[in-house]
Design a protein around this motif. Structure first.
Motif, PDB file in Angstrom:
ATOM      1  N   ILE A 142       0.964  -1.561   0.408  1.00 47.60           N
ATOM      2  CA  ILE A 142      -0.178   0.274   0.061  1.00 47.60           C
ATOM      3  C   ILE A 142       0.721   1.448   0.002  1.00 47.60           C
ATOM      4  O   ILE A 142       0.426   1.987  -0.827  1.00 47.60           O
ATOM      5  CB  ILE A 142      -0.461   0.009   1.380  1.00 47.60           C
ATOM      6  N   GLN A 143       1.674   1.424   0.695  1.00 53.26           N
ATOM      7  CA  GLN A 143       3.047   2.497   0.772  1.00 53.26           C
ATOM      8  C   GLN A 143       3.651   2.630  -0.511  1.00 53.26           C
ATOM      9  O   GLN A 143       3.656   3.636  -1.076  1.00 53.26           O
ATOM     10  CB  GLN A 143       4.133   1.920   1.570  1.00 53.26           C
ATOM     11  N   LEU A 144       3.661   1.419  -1.449  1.00 49.92           N
ATOM     12  CA  LEU A 144       4.267   1.833  -2.501  1.00 49.92           C
ATOM     13  C   LEU A 144       3.332   2.819  -3.464  1.00 49.92           C
ATOM     14  O   LEU A 144       3.604   2.964  -4.074  1.00 49.92           O
ATOM     15  CB  LEU A 144       5.000   0.521  -3.349  1.00 49.92           C
ATOM     16  N   ALA A 145       1.285   2.188  -3.600  1.00 49.86           N
ATOM     17  CA  ALA A 145       0.758   2.324  -4.035  1.00 49.86           C
ATOM     18  C   ALA A 145       0.820   4.402  -3.892  1.00 49.86           C
ATOM     19  O   ALA A 145       0.646   5.109  -4.931  1.00 49.86           O
ATOM     20  CB  ALA A 145      -0.325   1.577  -4.249  1.00 49.86           C
ATOM     21  N   ALA A 146       0.652   4.149  -2.703  1.00 53.27           N
ATOM     22  CA  ALA A 146       0.916   5.871  -2.300  1.00 53.27           C
ATOM     23  C   ALA A 146       2.271   6.763  -2.591  1.00 53.27           C
ATOM     24  O   ALA A 146       1.772   7.814  -3.264  1.00 53.27           O
ATOM     25  CB  ALA A 146       0.835   5.938  -0.645  1.00 53.27           C
ATOM     26  N   GLY A 147       3.166   5.674  -2.886  1.00 56.05           N
ATOM     27  CA  GLY A 147       4.531   6.630  -3.455  1.00 56.05           C
ATOM     28  C   GLY A 147       4.717   6.892  -4.726  1.00 56.05           C
ATOM     29  O   GLY A 147       5.424   8.077  -5.105  1.00 56.05           O
ATOM     30  N   GLU A 148       3.362   6.336  -5.955  1.00 57.51           N
ATOM     31  CA  GLU A 148       3.191   6.691  -6.839  1.00 57.51           C
ATOM     32  C   GLU A 148       2.225   7.489  -6.847  1.00 57.51           C
ATOM     33  O   GLU A 148       2.024   7.212  -8.249  1.00 57.51           O
ATOM     34  CB  GLU A 148       3.068   5.053  -7.244  1.00 57.51           C
TER      35      GLU A 148
END
Length: 201
Positions: A142-148
């Motif tokens: 989820i954090q990877l998605a938020a970072g993108e």
């Protein structure tokens, strides 16, 4: 540990319960996930809107008649691992209530657009680096998605919203559903991929 996915709209009788039910239906084989919904100005205790329930059933829901509206609480926001708002104003209300929730809160159409474009190798690496704990690995995804988030902007800000059909004509209900279904499907595919990768770890 069960991963909590929360969907949010205004009254919790049309959009967010449909998203909740359809995500549950598409990921019914995985007991690691739990789905729930709430409304920022919920018609607490009310059943699901009849036309929305009919459309939800047409698209795979098996529990629309059991839906009861409830008001969004700070505790729900805290406890959720992923929050999928139906529109930008719901996302804004959630983040204003709990600013640190920004990293796990998206509109569902925004989230679908982001995760459909994520690099699979980067996703795998992020989860591997998080270790062996299932919740930590999910959070890393989820954090990877938020970072993108800023990398995949919508053409129009309103493209991040699912239109509210409540008390409008049948065509608006269909439009709302047509906006929601692709986002649900993309989200379910991503969550399934994350959990599959986790089970193979």
């Amino acid at each position: 540990m069960t991963i909590q996915v929360l969907t949010v709209c205004s009254g919790n009788i049309c959009r967010s319960p449909m998203a909740e039910q359809l995500l549950r239906a598409r990921l019914s084989d995985d007991d690691k996930l739990a789905f729930s919904s709430a409304g920022t100005v919920a018609l607490s205790g009310a059943p699901m809107d009849e036309r929305a329930a009919q459309l939800a059933t047409e698209h795979g829901s098996v529990d629309a008649e059991q839906q009861i509206a409830r008001e969004l609480s700070l505790e729900m926001v805290r406890d959720a691992d992923l929050i999928l708002a139906m529109a930008r104003d719901h996302r804004r209300a959630i983040v204003e209530a709990l600013p640190r929730a920004v990293r796990k809160t998206f509109t569902i159409r925004e989230f679908a657009r982001i995760v459909s474009s994520l690099n699979v190798d980067e996703l795998t690496l992020a989860m591997e680096q998080a270790g062996t704990d299932a919740s930590a690995r999910f959070e890393a995804a989820i954090q990877l998605a938020a970072g993108e988030r800023g990398m995949f902007p919508s053409d129009e800000p309103s493209d991040d919203d699912v239109v509210d059909p409540y008390r409008r004509d049948d065509a608006t209900y269909r439009t709302s559903t047509d906006q929601l279904i692709p986002a649900v499907n993309a989200t379910a595919e991503f969550l399934g991929r994350v959990l599959k990768a986790d089970s193979e770890h």
